[in-house]
Design a protein around this motif. Structure first.
Motif, short mmCIF file in Angstrom:
data_model
loop_
_atom_site.label_atom_id
_atom_site.label_comp_id
_atom_site.label_asym_id
_atom_site.label_seq_id
_atom_site.Cartn_x
_atom_site.Cartn_y
_atom_site.Cartn_z
N TRP A 37 -1.27 -6.55 0.93
CA TRP A 37 -0.27 -7.21 1.77
C TRP A 37 -0.98 -7.84 2.96
O TRP A 37 -2.07 -7.43 3.35
CB TRP A 37 0.76 -6.21 2.30
N SER A 38 -0.32 -8.81 3.57
CA SER A 38 -0.79 -9.34 4.85
C SER A 38 0.43 -9.78 5.66
O SER A 38 1.48 -10.10 5.10
CB SER A 38 -1.75 -10.51 4.66
N GLU A 57 5.08 -12.55 5.36
CA GLU A 57 4.43 -11.43 4.68
C GLU A 57 4.24 -11.72 3.18
O GLU A 57 5.13 -11.48 2.38
CB GLU A 57 5.26 -10.16 4.86
N TYR A 228 -4.54 -7.27 16.20
CA TYR A 228 -4.94 -7.16 14.80
C TYR A 228 -4.79 -5.70 14.36
O TYR A 228 -5.12 -4.78 15.11
CB TYR A 228 -6.40 -7.59 14.61
N ASP A 253 -3.00 -3.33 3.96
CA ASP A 253 -2.26 -4.33 4.71
C ASP A 253 -3.08 -4.74 5.93
O ASP A 253 -3.51 -3.91 6.73
CB ASP A 253 -0.92 -3.74 5.16
N PHE A 254 -3.30 -6.06 6.07
CA PHE A 254 -3.98 -6.61 7.26
C PHE A 254 -2.97 -7.44 8.03
O PHE A 254 -2.34 -8.34 7.44
CB PHE A 254 -5.18 -7.44 6.87
N ARG A 255 -2.83 -7.19 9.34
CA ARG A 255 -1.79 -7.84 10.12
C ARG A 255 -2.37 -8.52 11.35
O ARG A 255 -3.24 -7.96 12.02
CB ARG A 255 -0.73 -6.82 10.54
#
Length: 260
Positions: A37-38, A57, A228, A253-255
């Motif tokens: 996910w991002s 997303e 981040y 997941d990278f946000r």
């Protein structure tokens, strides 16, 4: 600073361990998969009490159980939060999503939600910590987000029909700065963990509407405008409360968050 980091990491590990014990071990027969996910999130702080947000997303299944189809998805979620007092926020949002479930079947989702977030130790809202008066005054941040959502799925392609249901969600969140006194400074590294459960209010036709999810990871607040986060999530799902858990999802997941 090293001792503080060690104590902070230990606290977060303890919270995660407690959440794991509360939900119990995954069923040995559960199907497992791996997802990526991002999140790209934009926040507009209109005042110390009012914040608008838009979250984009995309998600993709990268490792699936044998015999199961692959899928990919993208969700758009506009959000508004209003804080009438310093200890709770009113939350309203709506997810609009598209999922390619198989080569022949796709679905659209429209899911509005309303809820309330309680701040137990100190108030921390990502978009407004740039304001001195809203900065958290304690190292450890604990909050609880409760929401009710109306899920509406519309199937197309080889599939057809609609599915609507109501679901209650509750997420307990813990955040802890690792290299500073609070979460409000620049260049702050922090740990975060939460535990959320999803409980259908009615009996939806959708499979796996009942879920438990644990998330843990690290974040970096470079400035008041940029943030981040890197998270590992583990989710298990079942059809109803009486059934055993049938799936287990491993999610990376990278946000990235941009605050205006």
């Amino acid at each position: 600073m090293g001792q503080g980091v060690g104590h902070g990491a230990g606290r977060v590990a303890g919270v995660l361990a407690l959440a794991w014990l509360l939900i119990g071990p995954a069923a040995a027969t559960a199907q497992t998969d791996v997802q990526l996910w991002s999140n790209l999130t934009f926040d507009w702080a209109k005042s110390a009490r009012l914040v608008y947000e838009l979250d984009v997303e995309p998600k993709v299944l990268v490792k699936k159980p044998e015999g199961e189809p692959g899928w990919r998805n993208v969700d758009l979620t506009p959000n508004v939060e209003y804080s009438p007092t310093g200890w709770f926020d009113l939350v309203g949002e709506a997810t609009v999503g598209y999922t390619r479930q198989t080569d022949e079947v796709h679905s659209f989702e429209v899911s509005p939600r309303v809820g309330i977030r309680f701040h137990f130790l100190s108030r921390y809202v990502d978009a407004v910590v740039r304001k001195r008066e809203m900065s958290p005054n304690r190292r450890l941040v604990v909050r609880d987000l409760m929401r009710v959502e109306s899920r509406n799925l519309f199937y197309g392609g080889a599939g057809s029909g609609t599915d609507s249901s109501w679901r209650f969600r509750n997420r307990i969140e813990v955040l802890l700065p690792l290299n500073g006194p609070t979460l409000a400074g620049d260049r702050v590294l922090y740990a975060l963990s939460d535990w959320e459960w999803f409980v259908p209010i009615d009996e939806p036709d959708e499979r796996f509407a009942n879920r438990h999810r644990v998330r843990a990871g690290f974040g970096y607040r470079r400035t008041a405008s940029w943030r981040y986060e890197f998270l590992y999530m583990w989710t298990r799902s079942r059809n109803t409360i009486e059934d055993g858990f049938e799936t287990s999802d491993n999610i990376i997941d990278f946000r990235v968050k941009r605050v205006f």
